[in-house]
Scaffold this motif. Structure first.
Motif, short mmCIF file in Angstrom:
data_model
loop_
_atom_site.label_atom_id
_atom_site.label_comp_id
_atom_site.label_asym_id
_atom_site.label_seq_id
_atom_site.Cartn_x
_atom_site.Cartn_y
_atom_site.Cartn_z
N GLU A 279 -3.21 -14.55 -58.71
CA GLU A 279 -2.24 -14.55 -57.61
C GLU A 279 -2.84 -13.94 -56.36
O GLU A 279 -2.52 -14.33 -55.24
N GLU A 280 -3.72 -12.95 -56.56
CA GLU A 280 -4.24 -12.18 -55.42
C GLU A 280 -5.53 -12.74 -54.84
O GLU A 280 -6.16 -12.10 -54.00
N GLU B 129 2.85 -12.67 -49.07
CA GLU B 129 3.46 -11.40 -49.47
C GLU B 129 2.61 -10.23 -48.99
O GLU B 129 1.38 -10.34 -48.92
N ARG C 220 5.33 -18.57 -59.74
CA ARG C 220 4.14 -19.41 -59.73
C ARG C 220 3.92 -20.01 -61.13
O ARG C 220 3.94 -19.30 -62.15
MN MN Z 1 3.07 -10.88 -55.47
#
Ligand code: MN
Ligand code: AHG
Ligand code: MN
Ligand code: MN
Length: 336
Positions: free
Chosen positions: A93-94, A64, A277
């Motif tokens: 997530e990052e 993304e 996720r």
């Molecule tokens: Mn995202």
């Protein structure tokens, strides 16, 4: 300000006093998350006036476009957890991999956290509500050592606490422990989250269904059958239903938690695992829903029973009011 309204700090300490055996580490961790949320909230509220909108030009492990606010939020939540005394490491997530905090105090800490630091990133630049999602686990590795992958790949049912912040018309922090789900609204006049939604329960039935209809023809038959049912409800059957879908999981799940409803992000022919996720979006919300009397599945089993194998794995996700989830299950069972 009404003196009887408890702040997040007062509430977590009140919970601590009710259970003398508690060490206060979870209360401390929740307060740390509240602090990071206040810092992110300041930037979210000024977005458009400060250089916090738009893309960083980087792609994350999800493939993304990474937004500036994704990075900003990730930094604040990981920093505050590292500076605290309750968290041994974070998966996000990052970040491609988890980070095990390598100072002595953190190595002794009891918990690890999984976070989606900024959920609904596609809505940042158009001023639609966004959020942060977190899940807290007691580490399984030995205290005094660095957190390991096994600490982060636990079933969702092992969560000690889970919650989210929604940066919306007001900023709220909602979290669940096994003792219940409680919501706190940020009072900007004193800079504190204050108990505004005690003991949240998800209505057993609702009239809202949330799904990205753009993927409709790629859904499996049972899911399409259920969505058709939702669209055809008349007044005799408790309808008409409303379709509400914002593109921010936190906003859609928060509304459905309070009002009743069902949120669906099914798998498709092209992406059978769906998009959301497991570790830092689905497990926290599944924990919150089950504690609030709702349900959350992947279409076959409770989300909380899935044994994770990788940090960023995805799962089909269906969650909400128990009776609506039962009706979905019936459609999926009887589909050819
Ligand atoms: Mn995202
Ligand atoms: P994130 O911004 O953390 O990557 O999550 C976005 C998720 C979730 O918030 C939302 O429900 C979903 O993506 C929307 O996906 P579609 O645009 O494919 O419907
Ligand atoms: Mn997300
Ligand atoms: Mn995100």
């Amino acid at each position: 300000m009404n003196r009887s309204i408890l702040t997040l700090d007062e509430f977590t300490i009140q919970q601590l006093k009710r259970f003398p055996s508690a060490t206060g580490e979870l209360s401390g961790l929740l307060r740390d998350i509240g602090l990071a949320a206040k810092r992110v909230n300041v930037e979210v509220n000024k977005a458009g006036l400060v250089d916090i909108l738009g893309d960083t030009g980087r792609m994350n492990v999800q493939g993304e476009e990474v937004k500036k606010l994704d990075v900003y939020a990730n930094g604040h939540f990981t920093d505050v957890l590292q500076r605290g005394i309750s968290c041994a490491g974070v998966g996000s997530e990052e970040m491609d991999d988890f980070i095990a905090f390598d100072d002595e105090i953190s190595r002794q800490s009891k918990y690890v956290c999984l976070i989606d630091p900024l959920d609904g990133s596609s809505n940042i630049d158009v001023n639609i509500s966004i959020g942060t999602i977190f899940g807290v686990y007691r580490r399984v590795s030995e205290r005094g050592t660095a957190a390991t992958q096994a600490d982060f790949l636990q079933q969702g049912r092992s969560q000690i606490a889970a919650g989210y912040i929604i940066y919306g018309s007001s900023t709220m922090l909602v979290y669940a422990t096994r003792r219940g789900v409680n919501g706190f609204t940020l009072d900007p006049s004193i800079g504190e989250f204050c108990l505004s939604h005690p003991d949240i329960k998800c209505p057993a039935q609702g009239t809202i269904y949330s799904v990205n209809h753009g993927n409709f023809f790629e859904f499996e038959t049972g899911v399409r059958k259920y969505i058709d049912q939702c669209q055809q409800k008349d007044q005799q059957e408790g309808g008409p239903y409303s379709q509400r879908y914002s593109g921010s999981m936190v906003a859609d799940m928060h509304r459905n938690l309070l009002k009743g409803g069902i949120f669906m992000y099914p798998g498709t022919a092209g992406k059978p695992g769906g998009k959301l996720r497991l570790l830092y979006e689905c497990n926290p919300f599944a924990f919150i829903l089950e504690i609030a009397g709702g349900a959350a599945t992947d279409g076959k089993q409770s989300i909380l029973d899935i044994q994770p194998t990788t940090l960023h794995q995805r799962t089909p996700f269906f969650a909400g009011s128990r009776e609506m989830m039962d009706a979905l299950g019936d459609c999926m069972l009887c589909a050819p």
